[in-house]
Design an enzyme around this catalytic site. Structure first.
Site, PDB file in Angstrom:
ATOM      1  NE  ARG A 202      -0.710  -5.058  -1.116  1.00  0.00           N
ATOM      2  CZ  ARG A 202      -0.646  -6.270  -1.698  1.00  0.00           C
ATOM      3  NH1 ARG A 202      -1.402  -6.555  -2.760  1.00  0.00           N
ATOM      4  NH2 ARG A 202       0.140  -7.196  -1.208  1.00  0.00           N
TER       5      ARG A 202
ATOM      6  CG  ASP B  34      -1.959  -6.885   1.540  1.00  0.00           C
ATOM      7  OD1 ASP B  34      -0.894  -7.012   2.173  1.00  0.00           O
ATOM      8  OD2 ASP B  34      -2.319  -7.675   0.646  1.00  0.00           O
TER       9      ASP B  34
ATOM     10  CG  HIS C 221      -0.449 -10.282   2.812  1.00  0.00           C
ATOM     11  ND1 HIS C 221       0.077  -9.471   1.837  1.00  0.00           N
ATOM     12  CD2 HIS C 221      -0.021 -11.533   2.526  1.00  0.00           C
ATOM     13  CE1 HIS C 221       0.780 -10.208   0.975  1.00  0.00           C
ATOM     14  NE2 HIS C 221       0.740 -11.467   1.380  1.00  0.00           N
TER      15      HIS C 221
ATOM     16  CG  ASP D 278      -1.420 -14.242   0.079  1.00  0.00           C
ATOM     17  OD1 ASP D 278      -2.154 -13.982   1.064  1.00  0.00           O
ATOM     18  OD2 ASP D 278      -1.045 -13.371  -0.722  1.00  0.00           O
ATOM     19  CD  GLU D 279       2.900 -13.189  -1.355  1.00  0.00           C
ATOM     20  OE1 GLU D 279       3.484 -13.169  -2.453  1.00  0.00           O
ATOM     21  OE2 GLU D 279       2.205 -12.242  -0.962  1.00  0.00           O
TER      22      GLU D 279
ATOM     23  CE1 TYR E 181      -2.219 -14.082  -9.623  1.00  0.00           C
ATOM     24  CE2 TYR E 181      -0.376 -12.797  -8.801  1.00  0.00           C
ATOM     25  CZ  TYR E 181      -1.374 -13.717  -8.590  1.00  0.00           C
ATOM     26  OH  TYR E 181      -1.526 -14.276  -7.350  1.00  0.00           O
ATOM     27  CG  PHE E 182      -5.397  -9.307 -15.953  1.00  0.00           C
ATOM     28  CD1 PHE E 182      -4.637 -10.226 -16.667  1.00  0.00           C
ATOM     29  CD2 PHE E 182      -6.768  -9.489 -15.893  1.00  0.00           C
ATOM     30  CE1 PHE E 182      -5.230 -11.311 -17.295  1.00  0.00           C
ATOM     31  CE2 PHE E 182      -7.376 -10.566 -16.520  1.00  0.00           C
ATOM     32  CZ  PHE E 182      -6.602 -11.484 -17.225  1.00  0.00           C
ATOM     33  CG  ASP E 183      -0.292  -7.710 -10.729  1.00  0.00           C
ATOM     34  OD1 ASP E 183      -0.778  -8.744 -11.247  1.00  0.00           O
ATOM     35  OD2 ASP E 183       0.591  -7.745  -9.852  1.00  0.00           O
TER      36      ASP E 183
ATOM     37  CD1 TRP F 113      -1.956  -9.757  -7.909  1.00  0.00           C
ATOM     38  CD2 TRP F 113      -2.740  -9.127  -5.910  1.00  0.00           C
ATOM     39  NE1 TRP F 113      -2.344 -10.886  -7.219  1.00  0.00           N
ATOM     40  CE2 TRP F 113      -2.817 -10.528  -5.989  1.00  0.00           C
ATOM     41  CE3 TRP F 113      -3.176  -8.497  -4.740  1.00  0.00           C
ATOM     42  CZ2 TRP F 113      -3.328 -11.321  -4.957  1.00  0.00           C
ATOM     43  CZ3 TRP F 113      -3.681  -9.287  -3.711  1.00  0.00           C
ATOM     44  CH2 TRP F 113      -3.744 -10.672  -3.818  1.00  0.00           C
TER      45      TRP F 113
ATOM     46  CD  GLU G 241       1.240  -5.047  -5.169  1.00  0.00           C
ATOM     47  OE1 GLU G 241       0.402  -5.136  -6.093  1.00  0.00           O
ATOM     48  OE2 GLU G 241       1.558  -6.016  -4.439  1.00  0.00           O
TER      49      GLU G 241
HETATM   50  C1  ACM Z   1      -0.596 -13.604  -4.195  1.00  0.00           C
HETATM   51  O1  ACM Z   1      -0.297 -13.180  -5.321  1.00  0.00           O
HETATM   52  N1  ACM Z   1       0.106 -13.280  -3.137  1.00  0.00           N
HETATM   53  C2  ACM Z   1      -1.746 -14.481  -4.001  1.00  0.00           C
END
Ligand code: ACM
Length: 518
Positions: free
Chosen positions: A152, A181, A254, A317-318, A409-411, A459, A461
């Site tokens: 990202r 991604d 992704h 994922d997703e 999740y440190f974002d 992450w 973003e």
């Molecule tokens: C994720 O947060 N999509 C693994």
């Protein structure tokens, strides 16, 4: 200060007297497995002390010495023992580790025993004294990971190495690199040059939060990627610190950047797919045709040539199935393979990729979505959304890593969202990270072996650069590292916070842009 270690060691006992490091000290290695760590220690101590300490075989020299030795034979285990002991006496420090890995962890402890200025990159006028003591230490969990998302936003190799070094100081042993991604392909693949030629650049980037409407963009092309040589440098840098890198090529979702570069890999090649200019989950998914699966194997083959570690992460994922539902090609593959649903089609895709990874003697990792009834036992899942997933995996005898978005999740925001820079998710303050317990309460004793450990996610973003990456990572990753290294029964939040005050000085000497809160 001497009892201000992070992570807290299993056992530390002080005695009378001091060891003083001076320019006449020597570093001795007692066996060949201790030689590399001895060199690393000398390199670590040189900039701040100004001492060019000789590194030599044991038994020579007559000044103060630091002796390194390994005590167990062979490092062939998939997770080598990291048990070490440190003995500080007036004229000698002994670091005894079961393995090379254990010695490298001991070195990180030893550095913390010196005044914080030891982390400086220029010579400091400091008395390098350590109180005499004995430490006996080993980790609670085998997998202590941190993930960096270079897709990202792109982080140059220097910043990646800086983060690896900072993580190493906290005894993190795994760094997971999310390399591709929808928003950018960041790794050179020789067979498919358009992946970086086209797929590494998005034409614009959303400004503000993903949910803001109307969407606003900056209209500035954004790109960057690692050459294979860059990645080899990062691999070497990590290896010296006994950190295993886990590369991730996220598939079959992704993949918009790759489909932009190679439209035939998508389900509707006639539709132009841009490198995605905003965040969120895209509809694009790879076609499940044989040729596309073969292309993914080519890519993973090059990845495995760069990254020598055992673990290859294939995302999973997703992966939205909307395109597969209406693509005649995808439906044909589904029928051929006897898949009863598009989810089973993803399982088929992952299974084919897994066969290839296993054929190269590696282990496949994926996000929890890859779990299915026919998943090979050698696979590992990262459970990130709900804790039923690792319980389901355990039932099948599949190992898990807890990458919980609730705790790791440190974002996500770390303080009052009104005063913080834009971030993802909800608020995950330091105190909550410290509540992280990788072992599910319901787990039977004999099943504990299936929980390899935990991992923090950065992450990116909303992490545009290295300085902000540090702001989001520290001090929360200090808390995570302790929860993965130190046995739960020794973890106390107030005690941790007190040690953190001192630890912040170590970070400050290295100009880490740590969040000042709490
Ligand atoms: C994720 O947060 N999509 C693994």
């Amino acid at each position: 200060m001497n009892n201000m270690l992070i992570p807290k060691p299993f056992k530390q006992e002080f005695s009378e007297g001091f060891f003083v490091l001076s320019s006449t000290a020597v570093i001795c290695f007692a066996d060949t497995a201790a030689e590399q760590p001895a060199q690393l220690l000398a390199d670590y101590l040189r900039p701040a002390s100004g001492f060019v300490l000789p590194v030599q075989t044991a038994g020579t020299g007559n000044g103060n010495c630091i002796v390194l030795q390994t005590t167990a034979s062979g490092n062939a285990e998939e997770f080598p023992s990291e048990h070490y002991r440190i003995s500080v006496k007036e004229h000698q420090i002994t670091l005894a580790g079961d393995t090379t890995e254990a010695l490298v962890r001991a070195i990180q402890t030893l550095r913390q025993l010196f005044p914080p200025e030891i982390y400086a990159d220029t010579v400091q006028d400091v008395f390098w004294q350590i109180t005499c003591q004995e430490i006996d230490d080993s980790p609670a969990f085998r997998w202590r990971g941190m993930m960096i998302d270079s897709a990202r936003h792109f982080f140059p190799k220097e910043q990646v190495c800086r983060m690896i070094e900072l993580f190493a100081q906290h005894k993190i042993n795994i760094v997971h690199l999310h390399l591709t991604d929808d928003q950018g392909w960041r790794v050179e693949i020789k067979k498919y040059p358009r992946l970086t030629g086209i797929g590494s650049v998005r034409l614009k980037t959303v400004v503000g939060h993903e949910c803001d409407r109307p969407r606003k963009y900056d209209d500035t092309p954004y790109g960057g990627f690692y050459t294979q040589d860059d990645l080899r440098e990062i691999v070497d840098f990590a290896a010296r610190r006994c950190i295993t890198l886990v590369p991730e090529i996220d598939m079959p979702g992704h993949m918009a950047a790759a489909i932009c570069a190679y439209p035939d890999w998508g389900n509707f090649p006639e539709n132009h797919v841009p490198v995605r200019p905003h965040w969120g989950i895209s509809y694009q998914i790879l076609s499940p045709r044989k040729e596309v699966i073969e292309a993914m194997k080519d890519i993973l083959g090059e990845i495995m040539d760069i990254f020598p570690g055992k673990y290859i992460h294939v995302g999973g994922d997703e992966a939205r199935k909307d395109e597969w539902e209406i693509s005649p090609d995808a439906q044909e593959v589904m029928a051929e393979q006897g898949c009863r649903s598009e989810k089973e089609l993803q399982d088929y895709f992952t299974g084919e990729i897994n066969k290839f990874i296993c054929s190269r003697n590696r282990r496949m990792l994926g996000w929890e979505e890859i779990l299915n009834d026919s998943l090979e036992k050698s696979s590992i899942i990262l459970s990130w959304r709900n804790r039923n997933m690792e319980m389901a995996a355990v039932k099948r005898g599949i190992s898990s890593i807890i990458a919980s978005r609730m705790f790791a999740y440190f974002d996500y925001y770390q303080a009052d969202t009104r005063y913080e820079p834009v971030a993802g998710g909800e608020c995950l303050p330091l105190e909550k990270v410290y509540q992280f317990r990788p072992l599910p309460d319901a787990l039977a004793e004999e099943d504990k072996k299936y929980i390899l450990g935990g991992q923090g996610q950065l992450w990116s973003e909303y992490i545009p650069d290295g300085s902000h990456q540090e702001y989001m990572a520290f001090p929360r990753s200090c808390a995570l590292a302790e929860k993965l290294w130190t046995p739960e029964k020794l973890c106390r939040l107030l005690d941790f916070k007190q040690r953190l005050q001192h630890h912040r000085r170590r970070l400050a000497v290295q100009r880490v842009n740590a969040c000042p809160l709490p």
